[in-house]
Write a protein that holds these residues in place. Structure first.
Motif, PDB file in Angstrom:
ATOM      1  N   GLU A 132       0.807  -1.215   0.000  1.00 11.56           N
ATOM      2  CA  GLU A 132       0.000   0.000   0.000  1.00 11.56           C
ATOM      3  C   GLU A 132       0.845   1.272   0.000  1.00 11.56           C
ATOM      4  O   GLU A 132       0.333   2.354  -0.293  1.00 11.56           O
ATOM      5  N   TRP A 133       2.117   1.154   0.359  1.00  9.45           N
ATOM      6  CA  TRP A 133       2.972   2.340   0.488  1.00  9.45           C
ATOM      7  C   TRP A 133       4.029   2.437  -0.607  1.00  9.45           C
ATOM      8  O   TRP A 133       4.850   3.360  -0.590  1.00  9.45           O
ATOM      9  N   ASP A 255      -4.509  12.357  10.202  1.00 11.11           N
ATOM     10  CA  ASP A 255      -5.157  11.051  10.156  1.00 11.11           C
ATOM     11  C   ASP A 255      -5.694  10.683  11.534  1.00 11.11           C
ATOM     12  O   ASP A 255      -4.917  10.431  12.457  1.00 11.11           O
ATOM     13  N   ALA A 487      -4.557   5.852   7.116  1.00  9.76           N
ATOM     14  CA  ALA A 487      -3.590   5.984   6.028  1.00  9.76           C
ATOM     15  C   ALA A 487      -2.899   4.651   5.753  1.00  9.76           C
ATOM     16  O   ALA A 487      -2.344   4.015   6.652  1.00  9.76           O
ATOM     17  N   GLY A 488      -2.938   4.227   4.500  1.00 10.23           N
ATOM     18  CA  GLY A 488      -2.284   2.988   4.118  1.00 10.23           C
ATOM     19  C   GLY A 488      -2.940   1.752   4.669  1.00 10.23           C
ATOM     20  O   GLY A 488      -2.345   0.675   4.656  1.00 10.23           O
ATOM     21  N   PRO A 492      -9.194   1.025  -0.025  1.00 11.30           N
ATOM     22  CA  PRO A 492      -8.559   1.578  -1.234  1.00 11.30           C
ATOM     23  C   PRO A 492      -9.057   2.966  -1.579  1.00 11.30           C
ATOM     24  O   PRO A 492      -8.316   3.754  -2.201  1.00 11.30           O
ATOM     25  N   ASN A 495      -7.000   5.301   0.559  1.00 13.28           N
ATOM     26  CA  ASN A 495      -5.627   5.306   0.075  1.00 13.28           C
ATOM     27  C   ASN A 495      -5.490   6.030  -1.257  1.00 13.28           C
ATOM     28  O   ASN A 495      -4.462   6.659  -1.535  1.00 13.28           O
ATOM     29  N   LEU A 498      -5.239   9.628  -0.398  1.00 17.64           N
ATOM     30  CA  LEU A 498      -3.928   9.889   0.209  1.00 17.64           C
ATOM     31  C   LEU A 498      -2.850   9.993  -0.860  1.00 17.64           C
ATOM     32  O   LEU A 498      -2.037  10.930  -0.852  1.00 17.64           O
ATOM     33  N   GLU A 499      -2.833   9.049  -1.784  1.00 14.69           N
ATOM     34  CA  GLU A 499      -1.820   9.066  -2.845  1.00 14.69           C
ATOM     35  C   GLU A 499      -1.987  10.270  -3.758  1.00 14.69           C
ATOM     36  O   GLU A 499      -0.998  10.917  -4.139  1.00 14.69           O
ATOM     37  N   HIS A 517     -14.424  -0.167   4.861  1.00 18.07           N
ATOM     38  CA  HIS A 517     -13.660  -1.328   4.424  1.00 18.07           C
ATOM     39  C   HIS A 517     -14.361  -2.594   4.905  1.00 18.07           C
ATOM     40  O   HIS A 517     -15.231  -2.555   5.785  1.00 18.07           O
ATOM     41  N   ALA A 537      -0.495   0.190  11.104  1.00 13.17           N
ATOM     42  CA  ALA A 537      -0.476   1.367  10.243  1.00 13.17           C
ATOM     43  C   ALA A 537      -0.227   2.583  11.108  1.00 13.17           C
ATOM     44  O   ALA A 537      -0.345   2.525  12.325  1.00 13.17           O
TER      45      ALA A 537
END
Length: 548
Positions: A132-133, A255, A487-488, A492, A495, A498-499, A517, A537
Motif C-alpha cells: 500500500e505504500w 489522520d 492511512a495505508g 482503497p 488510500n 492519500l496518494e 472497508h 499502520a
C-alpha cells in the motif's frame, strides 16, 4: 456517534473554576521561544543529520538509517541544555512500483508522527515495504523520529520499570470508595515520581515544544517546507505546527483527528473518548454475535456482554496463568476498539477461555516484563505531555462527579480512562496555555484530513472541528467504520485520496466519503491463536498510551 456525542456533552459540563493553570503568560517568553526556535532550526540546517546504522541495526533492513538532531530543552534558552532526537530515514526508492523502467520524481521527505503522546516513529520508514505504500515510498524519503522524552530521545521515566507491571489487575466499572482512594494514592505517587526523576526538565515536555522540535527536524533534513503525516495525537501538534509555521508547510495529512479546541484539552477530550468507546464496544459485540456459529458467545450483543462479564468475574477470582485479571481482559478488548482486524483473535480468546482453555487469552492479554521499560517510558511521556499541555481539574470531586455520571451509560472505558489520567490532577509542573489553532484563507496550503465516522479513540467531531479551523482543508470520511488510523490501511478509497494528495497535490472537493472497508472474517476457535497482528499502520496500537 450521535449518542456518544450527547453523552460527552452531558458528562463534560465542568465548573471552569475547578481548572487551574500557570500560563506561559509573559509575551517576552513567547517571543524568546520564537527566536529560539528560529536559531535552533538554523543551526540544525547547518549541521544536517549524519545518518548511519540504527541503534537496533541487527533487526532492521540496511535501507533504514538513523541519526540525531540537537534541540534546546527550553526554546526560550536556545544556548542552554540541549537534547538529541533520534531520526530514522529510508531514501526514496525512485522506482516505479508498477514495474516500468520509469524513474519517479523525488518529492523530498515525508515525516511521520504516530501519536501517543509517547509513541516512537522510528520504525515508520519500514512501512515502505508494504504494497500500500510502494508508490509513496518511491517518491518520498520516509522519515520517522522519536519525539522528546521517547526513548532514545532524552527518555523520561516516572517509575522503576521493574515495578510497572504488577501482575493481574481489577477493572471495576463501578468502583468502591476504598478502591477510588487506592487509585488516588497511586496517582499522587506517580506524579511525585515524575517530578523526582525528571526535575525541572519535566515542564519542557509538551505539545508546543513537540511542534517546535518538528520544525528543527525539518530544517535538519534540508527541507524548505515540510510534508507531514500526523496520526492520532500527531494531528494535534501537527495542527499546532500549521498554526505556528504556516509558511513552512508543503503538504500535511491529519489522520484520525484529536479535537483541537483549547477548552477540550485534555480532560474533556478524555470524557468524549470514554463515551465514544461505548459505541465502539457495541460494534465489537455485535460483530461477535453475528458470528455465533464460530465463537458460541451469543446471538446478541447483550449475550456477548454477559459472557464477557462472566469471564471478568472468573478472572477476578482466579487470574488466568496467574497474570491475566479483569484489567488485562479489558485492555485487550480496548485495543480491539482501535482496530477491527483484532476482533477475530479477541473473540477466539474469550470463547476459548469460557470453554476452559485460558491459553489464547493469556497469550494475548498478559504483560511481558521485557516490555516494561518501553511501556513505562510511553506512559511517562503521555502524562508529561497531556498534563503539561492544559489545565486539569485539581478537585477529585469533579472527576468523581463527571465520571460517575458518564459510567452509568458508558461503563466500558470510563473508569479505566480516569485512572490513566488522574496523575494530571496532582501534577507538579506548570501548565501551558493551549494555543487556539487555525489558519485563514491563503495562510496555509490545502491540507488533507482522514477520519473514520465511528473512531472512538479520536471521535469524529474532532475532524469536523479541524476542517473548519484550517481554511482550504478537505475531509475524507470512512463512513460506517471505526478503525483508528486510516492511512495505508485496508480501504482503497481512502488510500487513493492519500496518494493523489501526496503524489500530485490533488484533493477532492470540500469533503469526500468512502464506503467502509470490509469487516474481518471470523476465525474458527479450533485454529491456533495468532501470535502477531498485522503491522500497525500509522496511528495504530503502536500509538501507545491511552489515545491515541
Amino acid at each position: 456517534m450521535r449518542t456518544a456525542a450527547l453523552l460527552c456533552s452531558a458528562a463534560g459540563t465542568l465548573l471552569l473554576g475547578t481548572l487551574t493553570a500557570v500560563p506561559d503568560a509573559e509575551t517576552g517568553t513567547e517571543a524568546a521561544e520564537t527566536r529560539g526556535t528560529a536559531l535552533a532550526a538554523a543551526r540544525a540546517r547547518a549541521a544536517g543529520i549524519d545518518f548511519g546504522p540504527c541503534p537496533d541495526a541487527q533487526d532492521l533492513p540496511g535501507s533504514m538509517r538513523c541519526g540525531t538532531v540537537r534541540v534546546p530543552l527550553d526554546y526560550a534558552r536556545p544556548d542552554g541544555e540541549q537534547i538529541r532526537l533520534t531520526v530514522s530515514r529510508a531514501l526514496a526508492t525512485r522506482k516505479d512500483p508498477g514495474g516500468t523502467r520509469r524513474e519517479v520524481r523525488r518529492q523530498g521527505a515525508l515525516v511521520h508522527n504516530p501519536g501517543g503522546p509517547g509513541a516512537t516513529g522510528l520504525y515508520f520508514p519500514l512501512i515502505g515495504l508494504l504494497p500500500e505504500w510502494k508508490r509513496i515510498a518511491a517518491a518520498y524519503d520516509l522519515v520517522g523520529y522519536a519525539p522528546r522524552g521517547v526513548s532514545p530521545s532524552a527518555p523520561l521515566s516516572c517509575k522503576d520499570p521493574k515495578q510497572f507491571f504488577q501482575g493481574p489487575s481489577q477493572a471495576p466499572t463501578h468502583p468502591s470508595e476504598a478502591y477510588k482512594r487506592q487509585r488516588i494514592a497511586q496517582a499522587k505517587a506517580y506524579a511525585r515520581g515524575c517530578a523526582e526523576r525528571a526535575g525541572d526538565a519535566l515542564r519542557h515536555y509538551h505539545s508546543l515544544n513537540n511542534a517546535r522540535d518538528l520544525d528543527v527536524v525539518r530544517a535538519a533534513l534540508g527541507e524548505e517546507r515540510l510534508t507531514f503525516l500526523g496520526s492520532s495525537y500527531g494531528t494535534y501538534f501537527g495542527a499546532l505546527y500549521a498554526t505556528l509555521f504556516p509558511s513552512h508547510v508543503r503538504r500535511m495529512v491529519f489522520d484520525s483527528v484529536v479535537d483541537p479546541r483549547p477548552g477540550r484539552l485534555w480532560y474533556r477530550n478524555n470524557l468524549a473518548q470514554s463515551a465514544a468507546f461505548e459505541g465502539r464496544w457495541r460494534d465489537v459485540k455485535e460483530w461477535i454475535a453475528r458470528h455465533h456459529r464460530v465463537y458460541g458467545l451469543g446471538r446478541t450483543a447483550r449475550e456477548v456482554q454477559r459472557g464477557y462479564e462472566r469471564a471478568s468475574a472468573r478472572l477476578a477470582a482466579e487470574p488466568a496463568g496467574g497474570k491475566v485479571g479483569p484489567g488485562q481482559l479489558q485492555g485487550a478488548f480496548l485495543q480491539a476498539g482501535y482496530y477491527d482486524d483484532q476482533w477475530p483473535h479477541r473473540a477466539h480468546a474469550l470463547s476459548a477461555y469460557l470453554r476452559g482453555d485460558p491459553g489464547p487469552l493469556v497469550e494475548q492479554a498478559q504483560q511481558y516484563p521485557e516490555a516494561a521499560a518501553e511501556a513505562e517510558n510511553t506512559r511517562a511521556v503521555y502524562l508529561a505531555v497531556e498534563c503539561n499541555d492544559a489545565p486539569w481539574p485539581t478537585d477529585w470531586r469533579v472527576w468523581d462527579r463527571d465520571n460517575t455520571r458518564l459510567a452509568r451509560v458508558a461503563p466500558f472505558e470510563t473508569w479505566d480512562n480516569v485512572w490513566a489520567n488522574l496523575p494530571c490532577a496532582y501534577w507538579p509542573a506548570p501548565r501551558q496555555r493551549p494555543l487556539d489553532v487555525g489558519a485563514g484563507p491563503g495562510e496555509l496550503p490545502p491540507t488533507l484530513i482522514l477520519a473514520a465516522e465511528r473512531d472512538a479513540a479520536t471521535p469524529y467531531r474532532g475532524a469536523l472541528e479541524l476542517r473548519d479551523r484550517l481554511a482550504g482543508s478537505v475531509l475524507v470520511t470512512e463512513r460506517g467504520a471505526g478503525a483508528h488510523g486510516l492511512a495505508g490501511g485496508p480501504n482503497p478509497c481512502v488510500n487513493g485520496h492519500l496518494e493523489a494528495y501526496l503524489l500530485e497535490g490533488r484533493l477532492p472537493g470540500r469533503r469526500a466519503d468512502c464506503a467502509p472497508h470490509a469487516e474481518p472474517e471470523p476465525r474458527a476457535p479450533a485454529q491456533p491463536a495468532a501470535r502477531a497482528e498485522r503491522p500497525a499502520a500509522p496511528g495504530g496500537p503502536g500509538s501507545a498510551g491511552r489515545l491515541r
